[in-house]
Every structure is written in structure tokens, then in C-alpha cells.
Design an enzyme around this catalytic site. Structure first.
Site, mmCIF file in Angstrom:
data_model
loop_
_atom_site.group_PDB
_atom_site.id
_atom_site.type_symbol
_atom_site.label_atom_id
_atom_site.label_comp_id
_atom_site.label_asym_id
_atom_site.label_seq_id
_atom_site.Cartn_x
_atom_site.Cartn_y
_atom_site.Cartn_z
ATOM 1 N N HIS A 105 -8.881 -11.212 -14.014
ATOM 2 C CA HIS A 105 -8.434 -10.552 -15.245
ATOM 3 C C HIS A 105 -6.944 -10.304 -15.127
ATOM 4 O O HIS A 105 -6.443 -9.950 -14.053
ATOM 5 C CB HIS A 105 -9.181 -9.232 -15.444
ATOM 6 C CG HIS A 105 -8.817 -8.542 -16.725
ATOM 7 N ND1 HIS A 105 -9.163 -9.041 -17.961
ATOM 8 C CD2 HIS A 105 -8.117 -7.404 -16.964
ATOM 9 C CE1 HIS A 105 -8.702 -8.233 -18.904
ATOM 10 N NE2 HIS A 105 -8.064 -7.232 -18.321
ATOM 11 N N CYS B 150 0.810 -1.222 0.000
ATOM 12 C CA CYS B 150 0.000 0.000 0.000
ATOM 13 C C CYS B 150 0.840 1.268 0.000
ATOM 14 O O CYS B 150 0.309 2.365 -0.182
ATOM 15 C CB CYS B 150 -0.945 -0.019 1.197
ATOM 16 S SG CYS B 150 -2.270 -1.236 1.038
#
Length: 327
Positions: A138, A16
Site C-alpha cells: 500500500h 528507528c
């Protein structure tokens, strides 16, 4: 062999800490708040962890996505952390995850698919621990490795926890220690693994969320890339209140303060502090402030209210001056 791969060397940032800086991100999305669906209970307005959309009486769907570059060299552990981090957004809203799909960017010419398989296996194992299946995904080719998940959850609308529901005069609870950003930065520089950091990042926020909902908490967020100070500031701003932190009560991961003293400070942590500093009244040292602003990956829940079994680190107050946070 995957154990010979130094994944962190393929990314400029990690975890992050690679987020777009909060101030820049807010400028980019300013005004882009869709109002087409009246069933949207939580959207972009206050920077919440996920969206919540009512689909029938008594039921709302939570939708979120999170992905990042590697903060660990071990591909399996990176996958575990990324999955726990993505599911945390559902837990932070008081919800229960029901499914997740993989999101992958992969530099095929630099990293083999055997490495990717280990990343995906880590993500699947954490999803299994959470009681859900990974139902698709994906992938694209990319210059840096990226992995995360789009997660879907459910929640009763009256039990949603969000950023703008904090009230003054309540305890502030934190459910995981901070400092993983600093330890991840040391790991990238030296290869030294902090098992305490890995264990923290791969721990689901499921039990903490359940305890918070049972305690009647209405305001919550998870502590990730903007650090404890950044996420508390966003919550205070959205709720129109202020907060006082007790630095001595904030738990830290073993080894984090030592690594900080050695200079292992992520750039994202410094950017977090620069962003919050104008809204901060403090007598703490710069080193202590950097720790409070440390960019966390898969951090704990920041809860407005006392939750049994977790430390209270301060309390909320009425906002009477320019500062949102006193520390």
C-alpha cells in the site's frame, strides 16, 4: 540519478530513531488492549515485537509491521535495511516469515519514482534472501519518504519467544553489536558511509533466532529504536526481574565510539536514556550510557539465555530494589 539524491535530507529523523518516544507511546496506548479473541497468545500487553495468534493446534501466526524514514542516502540500502528490520520482529518471536507486503509513503513532487523503485528493489532482495515473496503493498503520498513492510510468519506456540518470559539467574546474550544509530547520525551530517553499520543493519536475524530456539530460549526481543537499555528495561519490567550488564562485554560497531566522541548523538538515543534513567543503577559515564541507549535500526536479538556463537553481556537477577538494570 539516484546516486545524487541525499535521502536523509528529506527526513527530520531516520530509521528507528524516528520512533515516537517510548514513554509517550506507552501513554498513548495505555488501556487499549483488546481481549476479544482467546486465541491471541501475544498481543499488546507487554510491548512485544509482534502479535501471535493461534490458528490451529501446533500453529500460530505472527503478524507485525514496521516502517520508517531513511537513515541512509542510498535508496537500495535503505530498502534492504527496512526489510531486514521488519522481518526481525518475526525472528525475535522465534518464528519463520512466510510473506511480506510493502508500506510506502512518498513525496512524489520531491523524489522521483526511480528512487522509489530502488527502495523497493532493496526490500525485495532481502525478502528473497529470507526465502519469501513480497506479495503486495500500500502506498500514499507523504511529506517525508517512508518505507517498511507488514510481515507475516508462523511459529509453534510452545516455541514462541516473548518479553514476559525472562527468569532470574540466566545469561543475557546479544547477537549484533550496537552503535548504528550514532554512525547513521554521522552519515546524515557528513555523508560518510559506515559499511560496517550497513552490513549489520542488512543482516537478517534468521540464524540467531534459529540458534536461540535450539538453545531453548523463551524470552527475547530485538534491539531497535529504544536502544539496548530501553528494550532490556521493557523485558525486565514485563517479567518482573532485574538485570546486570557488563559494559565491557557489550560489542560495538567499528567507529561507533569515535563518532560518539565526536558528538554524533541521535536525539532518540538521548530520549531513550532519559526514559530508562529512573530505573537504572550505574557507575558508567554519560557517554557510555548514551551508547547503551543508542537507538538501533535493524539491531540484533537480545536473548535471555546463553546461545552458542554470540557474546554474553550480563545476567538476569531477582529484583530487590527500585532499579531494573544495573550497569
Amino acid at each position: 540519478m539516484t546516486e545524487d539524491i541525499k535521502l536523509t535530507s528529506f527526513a527530520a529523523g531516520g530509521g528507528c530513531a524516528c520512533k515516537i518516544p517510548a514513554g509517550q507511546l506507552e501513554s498513548a496506548v495505555e488501556g487499549l488492549i483488546g481481549k476479544a479473541d482467546p486465541n491471541v497468545l501475544v498481543g499488546l500487553d507487554d510491548g512485544d515485537d509482534a502479535a501471535a495468534v493461534k490458528i490451529q493446534d501446533g500453529l500460530a501466526v505472527i503478524s507485525t509491521a514496521d516502517f520508517f524514514t531513511p537513515m541512509l542516502n542510498d535508496p537500495y540500502d535503505w530498502g534492504r535495511v527496512a526489510a531486514a528490520n521488519a522481518l526481525s520482529d518475526v525472528y525475535a518471536m522465534g518464528g519463520t516469515p512466510v510473506t511480506a507486503i510493502n508500506l510506502v509513503g512518498w513525496p512524489n513532487e520531491k523524489l522521483g519514482l526511480d528512487v522509489l523503485r530502488e527502495v523497493l528493489r532493496g526490500g525485495m532482495d532481502v525478502a528473497t534472501e529470507a526465502g519469501i515473496s513480497v506479495t503486495g503493498g500500500h502506498s500514499i503520498t507523504a511529506p517525508e519518504p517512508l518505507y517498511g513492510m507488514a510481515a507475516t510468519g508462523i511459529v509453534a506456540p510452545e516455541k514462541i519467544m516473548c518479553n514476559d518470559a525472562a527468569e532470574p539467574g540466566l545469561p543475557i546474550t546479544l547477537t549484533k553489536p550496537i552503535g548504528v544509530g550514532i554512525l547513521n547520525n554521522k552519515h546524515k551530517a557528513t555523508g560518510e558511509v559506515s559499511q560496517a553499520a550497513v552490513d549489520s543493519m542488512t543482516t537478517l536475524n534468521r540464524e540467531a533466532a534459529r540458534a536461540a530456539v535450539e538453545a531453548g530460549v523463551r524470552a527475547a526481543t530485538d534491539v531497535t529504536g529504544f536502544g539496548l537499555l530501553g528494550h532490556l528495561y521493557k523485558m525486565c519490567r514485563a517479567s518482573g526481574i532485574a538485570a546486570e550488564l557488563d559494559f565491557s562485554a557489550v560489542p560495538t560497531i567499528d567507529g561507533a565510539k569515535k563518532a560518539l566522541a565526536e558528538g554524533f548523538i541521535p536525539g532518540g538515543s538521548r530520549r531513550n536514556l532519559d526514559w530508562v534513567r529512573p530505573h537504572l543503577e550505574t557507575s558508567l559515564s554519560e557517554e557510555e550510557l548514551v551508547l547503551l541507549a543508542d537507538a538501533q535500526t535493524s539491531g540484533g536479538l537480545l536473548l535471555i539465555g546463553e546461545v552458542p556463537g554470540y557474546p554474553v553481556i550480563g545476567h538476569t537477577t531477582e529484583r530487590t530494589g527500585d532499579a531494573y538494570i544495573k550497569a
